[in-house]
Design an enzyme around this catalytic site. Structure first.
Site, PDB file in Angstrom:
ATOM      1  N   GLU A  45       0.832  -1.215   0.000  1.00 28.68           N
ATOM      2  CA  GLU A  45       0.000   0.000   0.000  1.00 28.68           C
ATOM      3  C   GLU A  45       0.861   1.257   0.000  1.00 28.68           C
ATOM      4  O   GLU A  45       0.552   2.227  -0.680  1.00 28.68           O
ATOM      5  CB  GLU A  45      -0.959   0.003   1.205  1.00 28.68           C
ATOM      6  CG  GLU A  45      -2.128  -0.947   1.068  1.00 28.68           C
ATOM      7  CD  GLU A  45      -3.029  -0.607  -0.126  1.00 28.68           C
ATOM      8  OE1 GLU A  45      -3.113   0.567  -0.521  1.00 28.68           O
ATOM      9  OE2 GLU A  45      -3.650  -1.550  -0.667  1.00 28.68           O
ATOM     10  N   TYR A 128      -6.363   6.757   4.379  1.00 23.04           N
ATOM     11  CA  TYR A 128      -6.570   5.813   3.283  1.00 23.04           C
ATOM     12  C   TYR A 128      -5.814   4.502   3.542  1.00 23.04           C
ATOM     13  O   TYR A 128      -6.380   3.412   3.460  1.00 23.04           O
ATOM     14  CB  TYR A 128      -6.121   6.417   1.940  1.00 23.04           C
ATOM     15  CG  TYR A 128      -6.073   5.352   0.875  1.00 23.04           C
ATOM     16  CD1 TYR A 128      -7.224   4.971   0.211  1.00 23.04           C
ATOM     17  CD2 TYR A 128      -4.886   4.653   0.601  1.00 23.04           C
ATOM     18  CE1 TYR A 128      -7.216   3.940  -0.711  1.00 23.04           C
ATOM     19  CE2 TYR A 128      -4.868   3.620  -0.315  1.00 23.04           C
ATOM     20  CZ  TYR A 128      -6.024   3.270  -0.967  1.00 23.04           C
ATOM     21  OH  TYR A 128      -6.021   2.243  -1.862  1.00 23.04           O
ATOM     22  N   ASP A 146      -9.941   4.943  -3.312  1.00 19.90           N
ATOM     23  CA  ASP A 146      -8.841   5.499  -4.109  1.00 19.90           C
ATOM     24  C   ASP A 146      -9.425   6.033  -5.424  1.00 19.90           C
ATOM     25  O   ASP A 146     -10.651   6.106  -5.582  1.00 19.90           O
ATOM     26  CB  ASP A 146      -7.749   4.449  -4.349  1.00 19.90           C
ATOM     27  CG  ASP A 146      -8.212   3.315  -5.253  1.00 19.90           C
ATOM     28  OD1 ASP A 146      -9.405   3.277  -5.615  1.00 19.90           O
ATOM     29  OD2 ASP A 146      -7.373   2.468  -5.613  1.00 19.90           O
TER      30      ASP A 146
END
Ligand code: SF4
Length: 356
Positions: A45, A128, A146
């Protein structure tokens, strides 16, 4: 179609079409009880914040080969991690990567915490990334939004408000669809749908699992969505970089200050970057202007870097930086803009004196 139906339709599609990723535990393995490794999910990520899946794969495999666990990464020398990160850009992330790994080891005993709130206390993990790790690694019903997910939501619900103003509305739509069952697979399924079917330019609506409920497809507006507010043009900054090589082949390099752009990375000494850069040679020498300008685009500006080159005498005493012996110099350790500068002028140096 009701909300649970929408998510289960998508999960059925994902069971067949999930993309294989080096960090992903696919739906079939999940059913067999294989759990994702939070370290690998986190690492992927953070890397994916920078660039595309295709570009990240090689970096991910190299990192996990060198440092298979978070404890291995935490124990790695800073320079080794920075060197491997070179080319991924935005080096503050690499510094935070190390800080985070060390905090996971020192504060959490080497295991990532499993909730979004706890994950957000770690360096470099924002809302996020925390949602993505909580959902994908720990199957928490967190909503992951996203660019792919925003695009899919804007089309599924025909949201014509331009981005970024539409963000809260799109996030609310995404949250409304997040299921309690298999939220980790669902988060990855929406991303896959956006990356492979509901693509920016020509969505493949004919094979989309959401083609029936999709409002934009119904209106025929899918190619126009999401709408975007035009961006202001990026400013241009100028700088001068000095590429010096000693007669024995050693290069004059400096480690950039820890704070700021390319912080902590190795680079060519140079001027500050601004409107009218001042000459700032790191050592007195016969600097030549090869008439080459290197261009590079950072997140917030374009850089035009003028170059100066010099063959430096054996007794050169630089005011800045230090010499790196030829066997220790790897252009691939340099951040992209510095490597571009090297590539542009590498051929213009005199022969190396091997008699010394
Ligand atoms: S039907 Fe088309 S526009 Fe709608 S979600 Fe699917 S691919 Fe995207």
């Amino acid at each position: 179609m009701s909300m649970p139906d929408l998510s289960s339709e998508l999960l059925d599609w994902y069971d067949v079409h999930a993309r294989a990723m080096p960090w992903r535990v696919g739906p079939e393995a999940r059913r067999r009880g294989v759990r994702p490794d939070p370290y690998r999910v986190w690492l992927s990520e953070v890397m994916l914040q920078q660039t595309t899946v295709a570009a990240v794969k090689a970096y991910f495999e190299r990192f996990t080969m060198l440092w298979p666990t978070v404890a291995d990464l935490a124990a790695a020398p800073d320079a080794a991690v920075m060197g491997e990160w070179a080319g991924l850009g935005y080096y503050a992330r690499a510094r935070n990567l190390l800080k985070c790994a060390r905090e996971v080891v020192e504060v959490h005993g080497g295991s990532f915490p499993g909730t979004r709130a706890e994950l957000m206390t770690l360096p470099g993990i924002g809302p996020y990334t925390a949602s993505a790790i909580a959902a994908i690694a720990f199957d928490q019903p967190e909503t992951v939004v996203d660019g792919n997910v925003e695009r899919v939501m804007s089309r599924l619900h025909a949201v014509h408000t331009p981005l970024p103003a539409a963000k809260p509305e799109l996030s609310a739509h995404a949250a409304g669809l997040t299921p309690q069952e298999r939220p980790g697979d669902y988060a990855q399924a929406v991303m896959d749908l956006g990356a492979t079917i509901c693509t920016p330019r020509s969505p493949a609506c004919g094979i989309c699992p959401w083609r029936t409920p999709c409002a934009a497809r119904d209106e025929g507006t899918q190619a126009e969505l999401p709408k975007k507010t035009p961006k202001a043009a990026k400013p241009v900054r100028h700088g001068i970089a000095y590429l010096g090589r000693r007669t024995d082949g050693a290069w004059l390099l400096e480690t950039r200050p820890d704070r700021g752009l390319l912080g902590g990375m190795l680079g060519w000494p140079g001027s500050a970057w601004g409107n009218a850069p001042q000459d700032a040679p790191p050592v007195s020498a016969a600097w030549r202007d090869p008439g080459i300008e290197v261009r590079h685009t950072f997140t917030h500006f374009h850089l035009k870097l003028a170059l100066r080159v010099a063959d430096l005498p054996a007794d050169a005493e630089p005011e800045r930086g230090g010499f790196v012996a030829p066997h220790a110099f790897r252009p691939s350790d340099l951040p992209t803009v510095m490597r571009k500068a090297f590539d542009a002028v590498a051929a213009s140096f005199g022969p190396i004196d091997r008699t010394g």
